[in-house]
Each structure stands twice: as structure tokens, then as C-alpha cells.
Design an enzyme around this catalytic site. Structure first.
Site, short mmCIF file in Angstrom:
data_model
loop_
_atom_site.label_atom_id
_atom_site.label_comp_id
_atom_site.label_asym_id
_atom_site.label_seq_id
_atom_site.Cartn_x
_atom_site.Cartn_y
_atom_site.Cartn_z
N LYS A 226 0.81 -1.22 0.00
CA LYS A 226 0.00 0.00 0.00
C LYS A 226 0.85 1.27 0.00
O LYS A 226 0.48 2.26 -0.61
CB LYS A 226 -0.95 0.00 1.20
CG LYS A 226 -2.09 -0.97 1.02
CD LYS A 226 -3.12 -0.75 2.09
CE LYS A 226 -4.28 -1.71 1.89
NZ LYS A 226 -5.28 -1.57 2.92
N LYS B 148 -6.37 -9.83 -5.23
CA LYS B 148 -7.52 -10.05 -4.34
C LYS B 148 -8.71 -9.17 -4.70
O LYS B 148 -8.54 -8.03 -5.11
CB LYS B 148 -7.06 -9.72 -2.92
CG LYS B 148 -8.02 -10.03 -1.84
CD LYS B 148 -7.53 -9.47 -0.51
CE LYS B 148 -7.84 -7.99 -0.35
NZ LYS B 148 -7.78 -7.51 1.03
N LYS C 122 -12.44 -4.44 -1.38
CA LYS C 122 -13.51 -3.45 -1.46
C LYS C 122 -13.02 -2.04 -1.72
O LYS C 122 -13.75 -1.19 -2.17
CB LYS C 122 -14.39 -3.52 -0.21
CG LYS C 122 -13.73 -3.05 1.06
CD LYS C 122 -14.74 -3.01 2.18
CE LYS C 122 -14.45 -4.00 3.27
NZ LYS C 122 -13.14 -3.83 3.92
N1 AQP Z 1 -11.00 -11.31 -1.50
C1 AQP Z 1 -11.14 -11.86 -0.31
N2 AQP Z 1 -11.22 -13.20 -0.18
C2 AQP Z 1 -11.38 -13.79 1.03
N3 AQP Z 1 -11.47 -13.09 2.18
C3 AQP Z 1 -11.40 -11.74 2.11
N4 AQP Z 1 -11.46 -10.78 3.04
C4 AQP Z 1 -11.34 -9.57 2.44
N5 AQP Z 1 -11.20 -9.72 1.11
C5 AQP Z 1 -11.23 -11.06 0.87
C6 AQP Z 1 -11.65 -11.04 4.46
O1 AQP Z 1 -12.74 -10.25 4.90
C7 AQP Z 1 -12.47 -9.79 6.23
C8 AQP Z 1 -12.61 -8.29 6.32
O2 AQP Z 1 -11.73 -7.72 5.38
P1 AQP Z 1 -11.16 -6.25 5.51
O3 AQP Z 1 -12.26 -5.32 5.70
O4 AQP Z 1 -10.09 -6.23 6.53
O5 AQP Z 1 -10.37 -6.10 4.14
P2 AQP Z 1 -10.78 -5.87 2.63
O6 AQP Z 1 -12.20 -6.16 2.35
O7 AQP Z 1 -9.77 -6.59 1.86
O8 AQP Z 1 -10.68 -4.30 2.53
P3 AQP Z 1 -9.79 -3.43 1.64
O9 AQP Z 1 -9.78 -2.06 2.23
O10 AQP Z 1 -10.14 -3.56 0.20
O11 AQP Z 1 -8.50 -4.19 1.90
P4 AQP Z 1 -7.10 -3.99 1.69
O12 AQP Z 1 -6.79 -3.04 2.79
O13 AQP Z 1 -6.53 -5.35 1.89
O14 AQP Z 1 -6.93 -3.43 0.30
C9 AQP Z 1 -11.07 -10.24 6.58
O15 AQP Z 1 -11.17 -11.42 7.35
C10 AQP Z 1 -10.45 -10.53 5.24
O16 AQP Z 1 -9.44 -11.51 5.34
#
Ligand code: AQP
Length: 332
Positions: free
Chosen positions: A112, A197, A200
Site C-alpha cells: 500500500k 484479491k 472493497k
Molecule cells: N477477497 C477476499 N477473499 C477472502 N477473504 C477476504 N477478506 C477480504 N477480502 C477477501 C476477508 O474479509 C475480512 C474483512 O476484510 P477487511 O475489511 O479487513 O479487508 P478488505 O475487504 O480486503 O478491505 P480493503 O480495504 O479492500 O482491503 P485492503 O486493505 O486489503 O486493500 C477479513 O477477514 C479478510 O481476510
């Protein structure tokens, strides 16, 4: 009884990845089998550029979706991180336990911060320190298990290291937690870029199925998923990431096995069609319950207030004990 803690960041609209990788299991298994706390980790959403009004809106929406997904306040505790001061109190104590080097090794930080620098943005200090806040989220409740998707494993490892180090230095205070993962769909990938991945906070929505997408939008996104030029449906994450992702999504929705499902399909088109329908069906009840709950924000606020009160009651004695153990004078 096993105690579980997990959280979700209000950085965007919740995705199919969040649901299959985390939330569904919280609702179907964890809340029934353990003493479970589920948290909208709003402070984590402040580590990157954000619009305050949007974070507020997304926090309520995330809480509403957790309830719509089946979290039952009679069985588990649902709350918002910033409503319980103990998280930030403990975070500072753990910053005094963590090292600069171990935080800079966090993969999410590296990715990031590189992304932010490449687009000319400054990197917030909290982006570096937030895994410590996440450790505080978990350790404040003496959680035994942290159900997370694959992307969060390294942060749970850090949490374990900090707990062990703190206990060794200052006396036994924290439970050393472990990460648990779903059998399939631990990492749902972006439909347009199956090597990254489904997140969101990612910019392009075309490869991301949001939980509140209309059924036709879900179908369109899945039918347009990137696959490859092959014809045979095989489950191989390395050489066929797009197809493997669809097989994993389908398997997760139908409680099946991606390898077995690969043998059932003769074309990518048929696989996409069935995956789209399976996802639409999996999300239908959630969308319906969300509509009902969103019409009653007072109920959701009440659940969050009660959840925060309960969470505070659990966290305060643990954080007070950590303060005393580190040498801070009790307030009297
Ligand atoms: N793609 C995914 N596949 C499986 N599990 C996922 N999780 C998130 N994305 C996937 C799991 O959901 C929980 C909450 O996630 P989060 O809010 O911490 O992260 P996010 O949705 O990945 O949000 P961001 O802001 O889009 O993420 P980053 O910061 O990574 O770019 C967690 O248990 C996560 O493992």
C-alpha cells in the site's frame, strides 16, 4: 468456551470476498460455536485517504450487512471499534512492544505504501502502525481465534509475536490467538484481474461483486470474468487463475469442492453461468434482510450501542491489567 474476534474495515462496500472469506462463516458457524465478537474497524479506515461522511455511511452499512448476513446480537457481540476506547489505549502499549523493523516487513504496508508513493500521495504513519491496532483489537478481548481470509494471516502472526513478547516481559496478560481460515474461498480474486484479491477499496468495480449489487449486475460481472484462451475446465490456481477463482466461488456457494466441480464442466461459459446463479442465490436472502434493516437504523444503532457496552466491559479489565503490568500508575 473459545473466544473469537474478527473485524471488517469500512473502506468500501462489502464484497463477495468479504462474505465468502469471512462473514458467512461468522454467521453460520462461529457465533454458534464460540463466544464471538465482530467489529466494524472504522479506525483502520482512516489509514488511507478517506471522506469522513463516506466512512460514517459505510460503517453503518457494514454493521447493517453483518446483521443481514445473519449475525444475531443474542448470540454474539457486534460493535464499532471507535466506540470502545480500550482499543486505542492498548494499541499504544503494544506500539511500545513492537519494533519498527517488524512493522516495515508487513506485506500490506509494503504494497500500500508503494501504491501511494507511485501515485504521488503521502503515506500516513498509521498505515505502518495499524497492524498494532489490529493486535490490540484482538488481544484486548483475550481472543483465542481470529477467523480471517488469507490476506490477514501475517497480521495475526504479528499479534501472536506481540502477545508472547509482552507476556514474557511483563507477566502473563494476553491469550496468544491463532488465525483460522475457511476451507474454500480464503482468497476470492478480482474477476478482471484474477491474480489480485477482490478488495472493497480497489478502484475498478467491474471485477468486484458487491453484496448489494443487483442480481443482473452480479450476473454481468461474472459472465465477463477474465479466464484464459484454454477450453478445458481445470482447477489450477497457478496456470488458470481466472477459472480457479470461478470454481472456488462456485464451490464456496454450494459447499462443494473446486477440483470435483472442474470435472463437471465442459465449457467456461457453462461454469460462468452456474457460478453467477449460485452467487445470486447466495446473496438473495442477505440483500432482502439488508433492505428491511436499512429501513430501521434505530434498531441497528441500538445493537451497536449494546455491543459496545458489552465489549467495553470485557476489554477494560484486560487493558487495565496491561497498563499495570507495564508500570503505569493506576488512576485510583
Ligand atoms: N477477497 C477476499 N477473499 C477472502 N477473504 C477476504 N477478506 C477480504 N477480502 C477477501 C476477508 O474479509 C475480512 C474483512 O476484510 P477487511 O475489511 O479487513 O479487508 P478488505 O475487504 O480486503 O478491505 P480493503 O480495504 O479492500 O482491503 P485492503 O486493505 O486489503 O486493500 C477479513 O477477514 C479478510 O481476510
Amino acid at each position: 468456551m473459545t473466544r473469537i474476534f474478527s473485524g471488517i474495515k469500512p473502506t468500501g462496500h462489502l464484497t463477495l470476498g468479504n462474505y465468502l472469506g469471512a462473514v458467512r462463516r461468522w454467521a453460520e458457524v462461529d457465533q454458534h460455536e464460540a463466544e464471538a465478537l465482530f467489529c466494524v474497524v472504522d479506525l483502520h479506515a482512516l489509514t488511507v485517504e478517506h471522506d469522513p461522511a463516506r466512512v460514517r455511511r459505510l460503517s453503518r452499512q457494514a454493521a447493517t450487512l453483518l446483521l443481514a448476513a445473519g449475525l444475531d446480537p443474542a448470540l454474539c457481540t457486534v460493535f464499532v471499534q471507535s466506540h470502545v476506547d480500550e482499543h486505542t489505549r492498548l494499541s499504544y502499549l503494544l506500539e511500545c512492544t513492537a519494533t519498527d523493523g517488524e512493522l516495515r516487513r508487513m506485506i500490506q504496508y509494503k504494497e500500500k505504501s508503494a501504491r501511494a508513493q507511485a501515485s504521488g500521495e503521502s503515506v500516513r504513519f498509521s498505515l505502518l502502525s495499524y497492524p498494532v491496532l489490529m493486535a490490540a483489537d484482538i488481544l484486548a478481548y483475550r481472543a483465542d481465534e481470529v477467523p480471517v481470509g488469507e490476506d490477514q494471516t501475517q497480521h495475526v502472526e504479528l499479534t501472536r509475536d506481540l502477545a508472547v513478547r509482552f507476556n514474557q516481559r511483563y507477566g502473563h496478560t494476553f491469550t496468544v490467538p491463532k488465525a483460522t481460515r475457511p476451507a474454500v474461498a480464503a482468497r476470492v480474486m478480482d474477476l478482471q484481474d484474477p491474480t489480485s484479491k477482490m478488495g472493497k477499496s480497489h478502484e475498478s468495480g467491474a471485477g468486484i461483486v458487491y453484496l448489494l449489487d443487483e442480481a443482473d449486475v452480479v450476473r454481468k460481472k461474472i459472465m465477463r470474468a477474465v479466464t484464459d484462451s484454454g477450453r478445458v475446465v481445470e482447477y489450477d490456481r497457478e496456470t488458470r487463475p481466472g477459472v480457479a477463482n470461478l470454481l472456488e466461488i462456485l464451490a464456496a456457494c454450494e459447499n462443494g469442492n473446486p477440483n470435483d466441480l472442474a470435472g463437471v464442466y465442459e465449457s467456461y461459459g457453462a461454469l460462468k453461468k452456474d457460478t453467477a446463479e449460485a452467487v445470486v442465490e447466495a446473496l438473495r436472502p442477505l440483500r432482502e434482510r439488508h433492505a428491511a434493516l436499512a429501513a430501521d437504523p434505530g434498531y441497528v444503532d441500538g445493537v451497536l450501542k449494546e455491543g459496545a457496552d458489552r465489549a467495553r466491559g470485557m476489554a477494560r479489565p484486560v487493558v487495565d491489567a496491561a497498563c499495570r503490568a507495564m508500570g503505569l500508575l493506576p488512576a485510583g
